[in-house]
Design an enzyme around this catalytic site. Sequence first.
Site, PDB file in Angstrom:
ATOM      1  N   SER A 183     -15.011 -18.147  -7.026  1.00 52.97           N
ATOM      2  CA  SER A 183     -14.546 -16.753  -7.035  1.00 52.97           C
ATOM      3  C   SER A 183     -13.816 -16.488  -5.735  1.00 52.97           C
ATOM      4  O   SER A 183     -14.137 -17.073  -4.691  1.00 52.97           O
ATOM      5  CB  SER A 183     -15.744 -15.804  -7.125  1.00 52.97           C
ATOM      6  OG  SER A 183     -15.341 -14.472  -6.848  1.00 52.97           O
ATOM      7  N   TYR A 194     -23.716 -13.058  -4.091  1.00 54.14           N
ATOM      8  CA  TYR A 194     -22.800 -13.727  -5.027  1.00 54.14           C
ATOM      9  C   TYR A 194     -21.797 -14.589  -4.247  1.00 54.14           C
ATOM     10  O   TYR A 194     -21.546 -15.753  -4.597  1.00 54.14           O
ATOM     11  CB  TYR A 194     -22.084 -12.650  -5.841  1.00 54.14           C
ATOM     12  CG  TYR A 194     -21.013 -13.129  -6.781  1.00 54.14           C
ATOM     13  CD1 TYR A 194     -21.340 -13.759  -7.984  1.00 54.14           C
ATOM     14  CD2 TYR A 194     -19.658 -12.933  -6.487  1.00 54.14           C
ATOM     15  CE1 TYR A 194     -20.348 -14.177  -8.861  1.00 54.14           C
ATOM     16  CE2 TYR A 194     -18.665 -13.348  -7.351  1.00 54.14           C
ATOM     17  CZ  TYR A 194     -19.011 -13.970  -8.550  1.00 54.14           C
ATOM     18  OH  TYR A 194     -18.036 -14.386  -9.405  1.00 54.14           O
ATOM     19  N   THR A 223     -19.228 -24.809 -19.661  1.00 54.79           N
ATOM     20  CA  THR A 223     -20.415 -23.947 -19.642  1.00 54.79           C
ATOM     21  C   THR A 223     -19.944 -22.489 -19.566  1.00 54.79           C
ATOM     22  O   THR A 223     -18.917 -22.186 -18.964  1.00 54.79           O
ATOM     23  CB  THR A 223     -21.358 -24.276 -18.462  1.00 54.79           C
ATOM     24  OG1 THR A 223     -20.729 -23.905 -17.229  1.00 54.79           O
ATOM     25  CG2 THR A 223     -21.741 -25.757 -18.444  1.00 54.79           C
ATOM     26  N   GLY A 224     -20.703 -21.617 -20.208  1.00 53.66           N
ATOM     27  CA  GLY A 224     -20.234 -20.228 -20.299  1.00 53.66           C
ATOM     28  C   GLY A 224     -18.975 -20.143 -21.131  1.00 53.66           C
ATOM     29  O   GLY A 224     -18.137 -19.269 -20.920  1.00 53.66           O
ATOM     30  N   GLY A 225     -18.867 -21.034 -22.120  1.00 58.34           N
ATOM     31  CA  GLY A 225     -17.660 -21.066 -22.961  1.00 58.34           C
ATOM     32  C   GLY A 225     -17.728 -20.112 -24.136  1.00 58.34           C
ATOM     33  O   GLY A 225     -16.841 -20.106 -24.992  1.00 58.34           O
ATOM     34  N   SER A 241     -17.721 -16.840 -23.754  1.00 58.48           N
ATOM     35  CA  SER A 241     -17.285 -15.512 -23.314  1.00 58.48           C
ATOM     36  C   SER A 241     -16.185 -15.635 -22.261  1.00 58.48           C
ATOM     37  O   SER A 241     -16.083 -16.654 -21.572  1.00 58.48           O
ATOM     38  CB  SER A 241     -18.503 -14.796 -22.713  1.00 58.48           C
ATOM     39  OG  SER A 241     -18.156 -13.518 -22.237  1.00 58.48           O
ATOM     40  N   GLY A 242     -15.385 -14.603 -22.140  1.00 61.19           N
ATOM     41  CA  GLY A 242     -14.463 -14.424 -21.022  1.00 61.19           C
ATOM     42  C   GLY A 242     -13.581 -15.617 -20.690  1.00 61.19           C
ATOM     43  O   GLY A 242     -12.908 -16.183 -21.567  1.00 61.19           O
ATOM     44  N   ILE A 243     -13.598 -16.012 -19.427  1.00 59.83           N
ATOM     45  CA  ILE A 243     -12.727 -17.080 -18.928  1.00 59.83           C
ATOM     46  C   ILE A 243     -13.050 -18.397 -19.634  1.00 59.83           C
ATOM     47  O   ILE A 243     -12.146 -19.148 -20.022  1.00 59.83           O
ATOM     48  CB  ILE A 243     -12.905 -17.222 -17.392  1.00 59.83           C
ATOM     49  CG1 ILE A 243     -12.371 -15.967 -16.684  1.00 59.83           C
ATOM     50  CG2 ILE A 243     -12.212 -18.480 -16.873  1.00 59.83           C
ATOM     51  CD1 ILE A 243     -12.784 -15.842 -15.216  1.00 59.83           C
ATOM     52  N   GLY A 244     -14.339 -18.672 -19.808  1.00 60.97           N
ATOM     53  CA  GLY A 244     -14.747 -19.923 -20.459  1.00 60.97           C
ATOM     54  C   GLY A 244     -14.269 -19.994 -21.895  1.00 60.97           C
ATOM     55  O   GLY A 244     -13.768 -21.038 -22.349  1.00 60.97           O
TER      56      GLY A 244
END
Length: 248
Positions: free
Chosen positions: A137, A150, A12-14, A16-19
């Site tokens: 995090s 957060y 998920t969130g793949g 962008s960025g780390i994903g």
Amino acid sequence: MQSLKDKVAIITGGNSGIGKATARLFAEEGATVVITGRRQDVVDGAVREIGRGAIGICGDVASIDFHHRLAAEVRERFGAIDVYMANAGVINLAASETVSEAEYDQHFAVNARGVFFGVQTIAPHIRDGGNIIVTSSLAGTKVLPNHTVYAGTKAALAAFARNWAIEFKPRRIRVNILSPGPVETEILGKLGVSESNRPQFEQQMADLIPAGRLGRPEELAQAALFLASAGTFVNGIELHVDGGMCVA
Ligand code: NAP
């Protein structure tokens, strides 16, 4: 030898960025990757970039319906999956006294509830012996300015993951926590720090990190690959990938 040959991974969130960096590396290592995100054009672009049969499915992780749709599509195409990386997340820095109910609810809806119901919905479709990675995090364990809400969401999902490591024992599904420190991704533009203050903010962050710099998404992807493949006896841990910021 590719370490994820013939495996199926959802990230998920793949888009962008780390994903995205993780999806690219998993695909290079032989996996078929299914990436998600809300922005259709960005998901489509990432799918083209990753190649190697990657698939994109759009939706909001805060919606339980989305997880059911994702599970149904993946089951129809692949039957089962091997790796689920619950990675999508949001952050907006704010002092507690200024946080609105809506901001609080959005953080928990995406970062904690989205991960909980994502795992609840997808886990039945993970092959026995597969594994789950949740992206938490450093803020979940270390106090950082204006990170309170957060931090609460990330501490919650880390606690979920430790419990799942035991709950999934009968199916030998490993569950681990990937905990990034500050990493150069789009998220740095979503913190609520103005463009003009960004260089100073990033320098302040870098000064707190023994490595003297922010992390790169590819460095997080390597850690995720270890958890997903070679780390076969690693379960229930929180892997800090933060240039040493957790001990600074
Ligand atoms: P990013 O580039 O901004 O990626 C965030 C991803 O989450 C995007 O793909 C975004 O896609 C997706 N997303 C956000 N809200 C969503 C929602 N409601 N439904 C579905 N997808 C959603 O940031 P990143 O740094 O790679 O972040 C990845 C994870 O690492 C997050 O969980 C973040 O908290 C964690 N993390 C990052 C850092 C850092 O410094 N970069 C540090 C510690 C932890 P759409 O916008 O298209 O929905």
